[in-house]
Design an enzyme around this catalytic site. Sequence first.
Site, PDB file in Angstrom:
ATOM      1  N   ASP A  22       7.911   3.145   5.942  1.00  0.00           N
ATOM      2  CA  ASP A  22       8.030   3.292   4.492  1.00  0.00           C
ATOM      3  C   ASP A  22       9.476   3.654   4.139  1.00  0.00           C
ATOM      4  OD1 ASP A  22       5.737   4.038   2.068  1.00  0.00           O
ATOM      5  OD2 ASP A  22       7.837   4.561   1.736  1.00  0.00           O
ATOM      6  N   ILE A  23      10.005   2.998   3.127  1.00  0.00           N
ATOM      7  CA  ILE A  23      11.418   3.188   2.765  1.00  0.00           C
ATOM      8  C   ILE A  23      11.659   4.534   2.052  1.00  0.00           C
ATOM      9  CG2 ILE A  23      11.481   2.158   0.441  1.00  0.00           C
ATOM     10  CD1 ILE A  23      13.876   0.471   1.426  1.00  0.00           C
ATOM     11  N   HIS A  75      -2.282  -2.063   1.424  1.00  0.00           N
ATOM     12  CA  HIS A  75      -1.602  -1.412   2.545  1.00  0.00           C
ATOM     13  C   HIS A  75      -2.206  -0.050   2.824  1.00  0.00           C
ATOM     14  CE1 HIS A  75       0.529  -0.593  -1.225  1.00  0.00           C
ATOM     15  NE2 HIS A  75       0.719   0.620  -0.745  1.00  0.00           N
ATOM     16  N   PHE A  76      -2.045   0.363   4.082  1.00  0.00           N
ATOM     17  CA  PHE A  76      -2.540   1.666   4.525  1.00  0.00           C
ATOM     18  C   PHE A  76      -1.334   2.520   4.894  1.00  0.00           C
ATOM     19  CE2 PHE A  76      -5.841  -1.398   5.194  1.00  0.00           C
ATOM     20  CZ  PHE A  76      -7.025  -0.733   4.929  1.00  0.00           C
ATOM     21  N   HIS A  77      -1.280   3.717   4.320  1.00  0.00           N
ATOM     22  CA  HIS A  77      -0.217   4.660   4.659  1.00  0.00           C
ATOM     23  C   HIS A  77      -0.669   5.513   5.833  1.00  0.00           C
ATOM     24  CE1 HIS A  77       1.974   4.456   0.655  1.00  0.00           C
ATOM     25  NE2 HIS A  77       0.786   4.062   0.242  1.00  0.00           N
ATOM     26  N   GLN A 131      -1.377   2.950  -7.007  1.00  0.00           N
ATOM     27  CA  GLN A 131      -0.795   1.868  -6.187  1.00  0.00           C
ATOM     28  C   GLN A 131       0.419   1.296  -6.914  1.00  0.00           C
ATOM     29  OE1 GLN A 131      -3.494  -1.375  -5.294  1.00  0.00           O
ATOM     30  NE2 GLN A 131      -2.016  -2.409  -3.984  1.00  0.00           N
TER      31      GLN A 131
HETATM   32  P1  5GP Z   1       1.682   2.465  -2.985  1.00  0.00           P
HETATM   33  O1  5GP Z   1       2.253   3.271  -4.108  1.00  0.00           O
HETATM   34  O2  5GP Z   1       1.507   1.050  -3.433  1.00  0.00           O
HETATM   35  O3  5GP Z   1       0.436   3.053  -2.367  1.00  0.00           O
HETATM   36  O4  5GP Z   1       2.735   2.513  -1.816  1.00  0.00           O
HETATM   37  C1  5GP Z   1       3.825   1.671  -1.761  1.00  0.00           C
HETATM   38  C2  5GP Z   1       4.761   2.269  -0.741  1.00  0.00           C
HETATM   39  O5  5GP Z   1       5.736   1.305  -0.444  1.00  0.00           O
HETATM   40  C3  5GP Z   1       5.472   3.540  -1.200  1.00  0.00           C
HETATM   41  O6  5GP Z   1       5.209   4.591  -0.299  1.00  0.00           O
HETATM   42  C4  5GP Z   1       6.948   3.140  -1.215  1.00  0.00           C
HETATM   43  O7  5GP Z   1       7.779   4.170  -0.753  1.00  0.00           O
HETATM   44  C5  5GP Z   1       6.978   1.950  -0.280  1.00  0.00           C
HETATM   45  N1  5GP Z   1       7.982   0.950  -0.592  1.00  0.00           N
HETATM   46  C6  5GP Z   1       8.341   0.483  -1.825  1.00  0.00           C
HETATM   47  N2  5GP Z   1       9.279  -0.468  -1.721  1.00  0.00           N
HETATM   48  C7  5GP Z   1       9.502  -0.639  -0.382  1.00  0.00           C
HETATM   49  C8  5GP Z   1      10.388  -1.491   0.360  1.00  0.00           C
HETATM   50  O8  5GP Z   1      11.121  -2.309  -0.177  1.00  0.00           O
HETATM   51  N3  5GP Z   1      10.340  -1.377   1.696  1.00  0.00           N
HETATM   52  C9  5GP Z   1       9.535  -0.473   2.340  1.00  0.00           C
HETATM   53  N4  5GP Z   1       9.589  -0.443   3.670  1.00  0.00           N
HETATM   54  N5  5GP Z   1       8.697   0.357   1.679  1.00  0.00           N
HETATM   55  C10 5GP Z   1       8.692   0.262   0.327  1.00  0.00           C
END
Ligand code: 5GP
Length: 138
Positions: free
Chosen positions: A33-34, A102-104, A96
Amino acid sequence: MAYNDQNIFAKILRGEIPAIKVYEDDRVLAFMDIMPQADGHTLVIPKAQAETLLDLPAEDAAYTIQIVQKVARAIETALSSKGIVLMQLSGEAAGQTVPHVHFHLIPSSVHKLGRHATEMGDQEKIKGFAEKIKAALA
Ligand code: 5GP
């Protein structure tokens, strides 16, 4: 809702933008995660085009969770972590932010989690964790 193939994870899957990858096969990709909420924060995504968990075909869901487990074990080994938070946000209303399921995997006590998708991580430090996780997967 129709899948939007311009989302950031679709671009990572197509190799259009970089990611620090730790595992890949023909159906699943795992990468760092970035904006990590803790050291070693890793994302596992199916390659199937699905926006949320509810859109994901059951077979892909079943396979992806096996890889989630495999990567979780590697993270535990690599970071000597005592616990891992598995987080899955389905739908904007649930928080989201990227519309590809995706799974964290967050190797941390839930009491120590940083804020979600807020602060850019140190990419060199993240690469170091990725190397350790890859070594544990090998
Ligand atoms: P969500 O909020 O959809 O559950 O999680 C999305 C995740 O993707 C977040 O934890 C965010 O930090 C990560 N993320 C967003 N943009 C990027 C990216 O360009 N590259 C990577 N590796 N992670 C990203």
